[in-house]
Scaffold this active site. Structure first.
Site, PDB file in Angstrom:
ATOM      1  N   ASP A  61      -4.674   3.396  -2.207  1.00  0.00           N
ATOM      2  CA  ASP A  61      -5.656   4.083  -1.136  1.00  0.00           C
ATOM      3  C   ASP A  61      -6.302   5.616  -1.439  1.00  0.00           C
ATOM      4  O   ASP A  61      -5.655   6.306  -1.474  1.00  0.00           O
ATOM      5  CB  ASP A  61      -5.066   3.803   0.189  1.00  0.00           C
ATOM      6  CG  ASP A  61      -4.956   2.532   0.891  1.00  0.00           C
ATOM      7  OD1 ASP A  61      -5.999   1.724   0.858  1.00  0.00           O
ATOM      8  OD2 ASP A  61      -3.930   2.134   1.073  1.00  0.00           O
ATOM      9  N   MET A  94     -12.098   4.535  -0.628  1.00  0.00           N
ATOM     10  CA  MET A  94     -12.647   4.689   0.752  1.00  0.00           C
ATOM     11  C   MET A  94     -13.324   6.153   0.626  1.00  0.00           C
ATOM     12  O   MET A  94     -12.882   7.116   1.172  1.00  0.00           O
ATOM     13  CB  MET A  94     -11.720   4.655   1.862  1.00  0.00           C
ATOM     14  CG  MET A  94     -11.019   3.380   2.094  1.00  0.00           C
ATOM     15  SD  MET A  94      -9.460   3.441   3.267  1.00  0.00           S
ATOM     16  CE  MET A  94      -8.275   3.209   1.771  1.00  0.00           C
ATOM     17  N   MET A 147      -8.874   8.204  -0.692  1.00  0.00           N
ATOM     18  CA  MET A 147      -9.706   8.753   0.788  1.00  0.00           C
ATOM     19  C   MET A 147     -10.354   9.968   0.496  1.00  0.00           C
ATOM     20  O   MET A 147      -9.396  10.927  -0.353  1.00  0.00           O
ATOM     21  CB  MET A 147      -8.703   8.664   1.732  1.00  0.00           C
ATOM     22  CG  MET A 147      -8.264   7.333   2.316  1.00  0.00           C
ATOM     23  SD  MET A 147      -7.324   7.661   3.832  1.00  0.00           S
ATOM     24  CE  MET A 147      -6.526   5.830   3.682  1.00  0.00           C
ATOM     25  N   SER A 159       0.740  -1.208  -0.062  1.00  0.00           N
ATOM     26  CA  SER A 159       0.173   0.065   0.069  1.00  0.00           C
ATOM     27  C   SER A 159       0.770   1.173   0.030  1.00  0.00           C
ATOM     28  O   SER A 159       1.713   1.418   1.010  1.00  0.00           O
ATOM     29  CB  SER A 159      -0.821  -0.011   1.293  1.00  0.00           C
ATOM     30  OG  SER A 159      -1.279   1.587   1.526  1.00  0.00           O
ATOM     31  N   HIS A 178      -1.378  -1.559  -4.093  1.00  0.00           N
ATOM     32  CA  HIS A 178      -2.680  -1.196  -3.628  1.00  0.00           C
ATOM     33  C   HIS A 178      -2.592   0.244  -3.441  1.00  0.00           C
ATOM     34  O   HIS A 178      -1.959   1.104  -2.792  1.00  0.00           O
ATOM     35  CB  HIS A 178      -2.675  -2.042  -2.223  1.00  0.00           C
ATOM     36  CG  HIS A 178      -4.147  -1.703  -1.593  1.00  0.00           C
ATOM     37  ND1 HIS A 178      -4.964  -2.563  -1.522  1.00  0.00           N
ATOM     38  CD2 HIS A 178      -4.417  -0.704  -0.263  1.00  0.00           C
ATOM     39  CE1 HIS A 178      -6.121  -2.009  -0.825  1.00  0.00           C
ATOM     40  NE2 HIS A 178      -5.778  -1.090   0.050  1.00  0.00           N
ATOM     41  N   MET A 234     -11.336  -5.561   6.125  1.00  0.00           N
ATOM     42  CA  MET A 234     -10.351  -4.571   6.898  1.00  0.00           C
ATOM     43  C   MET A 234     -10.054  -5.114   8.320  1.00  0.00           C
ATOM     44  O   MET A 234     -11.086  -5.615   9.006  1.00  0.00           O
ATOM     45  CB  MET A 234     -11.207  -3.249   7.128  1.00  0.00           C
ATOM     46  CG  MET A 234     -11.300  -2.413   5.934  1.00  0.00           C
ATOM     47  SD  MET A 234     -10.017  -1.948   4.993  1.00  0.00           S
ATOM     48  CE  MET A 234      -9.076  -1.126   6.203  1.00  0.00           C
ATOM     49  N   HIS A 291      -8.534   0.930  -3.791  1.00  0.00           N
ATOM     50  CA  HIS A 291      -9.157   1.136  -2.558  1.00  0.00           C
ATOM     51  C   HIS A 291     -10.114   2.149  -2.498  1.00  0.00           C
ATOM     52  O   HIS A 291      -9.346   3.080  -1.784  1.00  0.00           O
ATOM     53  CB  HIS A 291      -8.388   0.444  -1.608  1.00  0.00           C
ATOM     54  CG  HIS A 291      -9.034   0.361  -0.226  1.00  0.00           C
ATOM     55  ND1 HIS A 291      -8.352  -0.174   0.994  1.00  0.00           N
ATOM     56  CD2 HIS A 291     -10.569   0.167   0.192  1.00  0.00           C
ATOM     57  CE1 HIS A 291      -9.388  -0.159   2.099  1.00  0.00           C
ATOM     58  NE2 HIS A 291     -10.885   0.027   1.516  1.00  0.00           N
ATOM     59  N   ASP A 344      -6.444  -6.237   5.040  1.00  0.00           N
ATOM     60  CA  ASP A 344      -5.910  -4.902   4.837  1.00  0.00           C
ATOM     61  C   ASP A 344      -5.945  -4.406   6.278  1.00  0.00           C
ATOM     62  O   ASP A 344      -6.812  -4.023   6.769  1.00  0.00           O
ATOM     63  CB  ASP A 344      -6.571  -3.940   3.745  1.00  0.00           C
ATOM     64  CG  ASP A 344      -5.988  -2.667   3.602  1.00  0.00           C
ATOM     65  OD1 ASP A 344      -4.805  -2.253   4.038  1.00  0.00           O
ATOM     66  OD2 ASP A 344      -6.589  -1.900   2.843  1.00  0.00           O
TER      67      ASP A 344
END
Ligand code: DX5
Ligand code: ZN
Length: 221
Positions: free
Chosen positions: A41, A74, A43, A14, A39, A143, A72, A178
């Site tokens: 992330d 979020m 957000m 990540s 990965h 998660m 991913h 994760d």
């Protein structure tokens, strides 16, 4: 660039813990450790209390990397943005079940866009929340920390859901884990049936990224 077939252990570093001023170099380093995916992330400051990257950064990274981009999301309203992420170069997109009303519809949309689809559940979300949609997706993300930040402690109780999900989906769909994954916790997740291990701090807090990846791999053999 597709997800590897289920069954092999894959490590997905990540980049949240990476040096954001040197992302291209970071991707080269992890690629030379033999990983097939990274990965990413995403957000939005609403679904989680932190803000990271979006499609423009991913598009630039696409220009310098052949890794599978495992995004991913979020974010609230993921359906609004998936096309932009696919156009930027995402190969696999995971959305949170807590952020959508119609998970099946979004999985279909992702497949139509030529992307594989993932559903994620937070530590406090029960497996029942994904039960009907999960057989349609390509990878489930469990998660084992509250989403938002790297470097948090692995939650063993949340990891137990991996075994429940493996029971429902059988061996053909990947299960990614994760949060707080390192050489001590990775084997626990694998013993429950995870085959895809996200790791942020355990890789990027070490000066030798390749040795850090190999240490996680060796712990799971
Ligand atoms: C947290 C992110 C993770 C995070 C993992 O919300 O989804 O991918 O970067 O970091 P570590 O491995 O340090 O827990
Ligand atoms: Zn993540």
């Amino acid at each position: 660039m597709r997800l590897a077939k289920a069954g092999t252990i894959e490590i997905a570093p990540s980049i949240l813990s990476a040096d954001f001023a040197k992302l291209a170099d970071e991707l080269t380093a992890i690629e030379s450790a033999g990983v097939s995916m990274v990965h990413l992330d995403v957000m939005d400051g609403h679904f989680v209390p932190n803000i990271t990257i979006g499609p423009p950064v991913i598009a630039k990274l696409r220009g310098v990397s052949g890794l599978v981009f495992d995004c991913h999301l979020m974010i609230t309203e993921p359906a609004k943005y998936v096309k932009a992420f696919v156009e930027a170069g995402a190969n696999h997109i995971t959305f949170h079940i807590e952020a959508v009303d119609k998970p099946q519809k979004l999985i279909d949309e992702l497949h139509e866009l030529g992307c594989t689809a993932g559903i994620c559940l937070n530590p406090e979300t029960p497996v029942e929340a994904i039960e009907t949609a999960v057989p349609l997706c390509d990878m489930v993300l469990v998660m084992t920390v509250h989403p938002g930040f790297s470097g948090q402690k692995f939650m063993p109780e949340a990891a137990k859901k991996i075994a429940e999900i493996r029971e429902i989906i059988g061996p053909e769909i990947r299960i990614e884990v994760d949060g707080g994954i390192d050489p001590q916790t990775a084997p626990i997740a694998v013993s429950y049936g995870a085959d895809t291990l996200v790791a942020g701090q355990a890789i990027f807090s070490k000066s030798d990224r390749i040795a850090a990846i190999n240490a996680i791999r060796a712990a799971c053999e």
